[in-house]
Scaffold this motif. Sequence first.
Motif, PDB file in Angstrom:
ATOM      1  N   LEU A 170      91.260  12.479  -6.747  1.00  0.00           N
ATOM      2  CA  LEU A 170      91.707  13.144  -5.515  1.00  0.00           C
ATOM      3  C   LEU A 170      90.714  14.209  -5.072  1.00  0.00           C
ATOM      4  N   MET A 171      90.278  15.041  -6.015  1.00  0.00           N
ATOM      5  CA  MET A 171      89.357  16.109  -5.658  1.00  0.00           C
ATOM      6  C   MET A 171      87.988  15.549  -5.263  1.00  0.00           C
ATOM      7  N   ALA A 172      87.587  14.442  -5.881  1.00  0.00           N
ATOM      8  CA  ALA A 172      86.322  13.809  -5.507  1.00  0.00           C
ATOM      9  C   ALA A 172      86.387  13.268  -4.080  1.00  0.00           C
ATOM     10  N   LEU A 173      87.529  12.702  -3.712  1.00  0.00           N
ATOM     11  CA  LEU A 173      87.692  12.194  -2.353  1.00  0.00           C
ATOM     12  C   LEU A 173      87.681  13.334  -1.337  1.00  0.00           C
ATOM     13  N   ARG A 174      88.301  14.456  -1.694  1.00  0.00           N
ATOM     14  CA  ARG A 174      88.259  15.619  -0.803  1.00  0.00           C
ATOM     15  C   ARG A 174      86.815  16.087  -0.612  1.00  0.00           C
ATOM     16  N   SER A 175      86.065  16.094  -1.712  1.00  0.00           N
ATOM     17  CA  SER A 175      84.664  16.518  -1.647  1.00  0.00           C
ATOM     18  C   SER A 175      83.833  15.584  -0.778  1.00  0.00           C
ATOM     19  N   ASP A 176      84.165  14.296  -0.804  1.00  0.00           N
ATOM     20  CA  ASP A 176      83.425  13.320   0.002  1.00  0.00           C
ATOM     21  C   ASP A 176      83.800  13.369   1.474  1.00  0.00           C
ATOM     22  N   ASN A 177      84.885  14.078   1.780  1.00  0.00           N
ATOM     23  CA  ASN A 177      85.363  14.144   3.174  1.00  0.00           C
ATOM     24  C   ASN A 177      85.487  15.593   3.629  1.00  0.00           C
ATOM     25  N   ARG A 178      84.409  16.366   3.448  1.00  0.00           N
ATOM     26  CA  ARG A 178      84.458  17.790   3.744  1.00  0.00           C
ATOM     27  C   ARG A 178      84.624  18.089   5.232  1.00  0.00           C
ATOM     28  N   GLN A 179      84.325  17.157   6.094  1.00  0.00           N
ATOM     29  CA  GLN A 179      84.526  17.397   7.519  1.00  0.00           C
ATOM     30  C   GLN A 179      86.008  17.443   7.861  1.00  0.00           C
ATOM     31  N   GLN A 180      86.825  16.865   6.982  1.00  0.00           N
ATOM     32  CA  GLN A 180      88.265  16.819   7.238  1.00  0.00           C
ATOM     33  C   GLN A 180      89.057  17.722   6.293  1.00  0.00           C
ATOM     34  N   PHE A 181      88.601  17.855   5.041  1.00  0.00           N
ATOM     35  CA  PHE A 181      89.369  18.597   4.043  1.00  0.00           C
ATOM     36  C   PHE A 181      88.559  19.791   3.533  1.00  0.00           C
ATOM     37  N   SER A 182      89.070  20.973   3.749  1.00  0.00           N
ATOM     38  CA  SER A 182      88.337  22.209   3.456  1.00  0.00           C
ATOM     39  C   SER A 182      88.245  22.491   1.965  1.00  0.00           C
ATOM     40  N   VAL A 183      87.083  22.977   1.543  1.00  0.00           N
ATOM     41  CA  VAL A 183      86.890  23.383   0.150  1.00  0.00           C
ATOM     42  C   VAL A 183      87.772  24.578  -0.178  1.00  0.00           C
ATOM     43  N   ASN A 184      88.078  25.390   0.824  1.00  0.00           N
ATOM     44  CA  ASN A 184      88.924  26.565   0.602  1.00  0.00           C
ATOM     45  C   ASN A 184      90.344  26.187   0.212  1.00  0.00           C
ATOM     46  N   ALA A 185      90.750  24.967   0.564  1.00  0.00           N
ATOM     47  CA  ALA A 185      92.117  24.536   0.266  1.00  0.00           C
ATOM     48  C   ALA A 185      92.220  23.810  -1.075  1.00  0.00           C
ATOM     49  N   ASP A 186      91.074  23.519  -1.712  1.00  0.00           N
ATOM     50  CA  ASP A 186      91.096  22.768  -2.970  1.00  0.00           C
ATOM     51  C   ASP A 186      91.961  23.443  -4.030  1.00  0.00           C
ATOM     52  N   GLU A 187      91.839  24.757  -4.110  1.00  0.00           N
ATOM     53  CA  GLU A 187      92.603  25.505  -5.113  1.00  0.00           C
ATOM     54  C   GLU A 187      94.105  25.333  -4.888  1.00  0.00           C
ATOM     55  N   HIS A 188      94.518  25.337  -3.621  1.00  0.00           N
ATOM     56  CA  HIS A 188      95.938  25.168  -3.310  1.00  0.00           C
ATOM     57  C   HIS A 188      96.405  23.741  -3.642  1.00  0.00           C
ATOM     58  N   VAL A 189      95.544  22.764  -3.376  1.00  0.00           N
ATOM     59  CA  VAL A 189      95.893  21.371  -3.681  1.00  0.00           C
ATOM     60  C   VAL A 189      96.056  21.184  -5.182  1.00  0.00           C
ATOM     61  N   LEU A 190      95.154  21.774  -5.965  1.00  0.00           N
ATOM     62  CA  LEU A 190      95.266  21.695  -7.426  1.00  0.00           C
ATOM     63  C   LEU A 190      96.570  22.329  -7.902  1.00  0.00           C
ATOM     64  N   ALA A 191      96.920  23.473  -7.315  1.00  0.00           N
ATOM     65  CA  ALA A 191      98.166  24.148  -7.681  1.00  0.00           C
ATOM     66  C   ALA A 191      99.376  23.296  -7.312  1.00  0.00           C
ATOM     67  N   ASP A 192      99.305  22.638  -6.158  1.00  0.00           N
ATOM     68  CA  ASP A 192     100.397  21.770  -5.733  1.00  0.00           C
ATOM     69  C   ASP A 192     100.550  20.588  -6.683  1.00  0.00           C
ATOM     70  N   ALA A 193      99.419  20.002  -7.098  1.00  0.00           N
ATOM     71  CA  ALA A 193      99.459  18.864  -8.019  1.00  0.00           C
ATOM     72  C   ALA A 193     100.111  19.264  -9.334  1.00  0.00           C
ATOM     73  N   SER A 215      97.035   6.727   1.322  1.00  0.00           N
ATOM     74  CA  SER A 215      97.393   7.028   2.715  1.00  0.00           C
ATOM     75  C   SER A 215      96.510   8.126   3.317  1.00  0.00           C
ATOM     76  N   ASN A 216      95.471   8.536   2.577  1.00  0.00           N
ATOM     77  CA  ASN A 216      94.544   9.579   3.019  1.00  0.00           C
ATOM     78  C   ASN A 216      95.231  10.936   3.194  1.00  0.00           C
ATOM     79  N   ASP A 217      96.322  11.133   2.486  1.00  0.00           N
ATOM     80  CA  ASP A 217      97.012  12.429   2.497  1.00  0.00           C
ATOM     81  C   ASP A 217      96.425  13.278   1.367  1.00  0.00           C
ATOM     82  N   LEU A 218      95.148  13.662   1.520  1.00  0.00           N
ATOM     83  CA  LEU A 218      94.419  14.291   0.429  1.00  0.00           C
ATOM     84  C   LEU A 218      94.760  15.763   0.234  1.00  0.00           C
ATOM     85  N   ASP A 219      95.670  16.301   1.050  1.00  0.00           N
ATOM     86  CA  ASP A 219      96.154  17.652   0.792  1.00  0.00           C
ATOM     87  C   ASP A 219      97.585  17.636   0.245  1.00  0.00           C
TER      88      ASP A 219
END
Length: 237
Positions: A170-193, A215-219
Amino acid sequence: MRFFKLPNTYWSDRRSRLIAKTGPQGHLVDLYLNSCSMGNYIGIFYLNRDQACLDLSMAESDLMDYVQKFIDLGIVKYDEENEIIWILDAAQHMGQMLAADKRAIGVRADYACVSKNSPLRKEFYIKYAKALTLPNEELGSDETTGTESSFNKAMVREARLRFDGALEMLMALRSDNRQQFSVNADEHVLADAVGIWKEKGHAEATRLILAAMLSNDLDLRVAMGRKPMASTPMRDI
């Protein structure tokens, strides 16, 4: 990687002849259900219909029409509410499994990924609990002893490894799609997981994360029960 064994009698046995009568793509759907990446060795798993339709280049109505025909033939059972499909004869080839069988860990990990909300899980357990040495569903983890306890611990470790792998993907996919998914939100996504894991357990959390990726719901908005957002650049939670 999971390998699907196709017997040389597939195209000539009674089951195949029945499938042929369901329509021109009946065999394609059957082979897909038995070999798709969502599946497993025991034949009961979460079927992401969007992914299946994409893989098969098929409309969802056509896919589910074949699924219903397979249900009528007694080949599969399907829990629409939880999107769990059970290929009824898939686990039979495993035969009677001993508690010391190394395959037992993988079987239990696959079984643990089946939603506990699905009535098909209970049906599968009743049919295969003894043959596949499934853990006693009526006992808590602290009530098991000896070999049973060691296998439960191994199953938990396997489920944790699957969860960690899904989260890493999941985090690798977020990294590959930085135009859509912010690096600043990664920490929150990890906490949610982690929150999903603590609330629902490793197996269900893994299923939800995999479904989110498909479904590309990477957040993880849907997995966390939040309303999905429209696709915007540098999405923050």
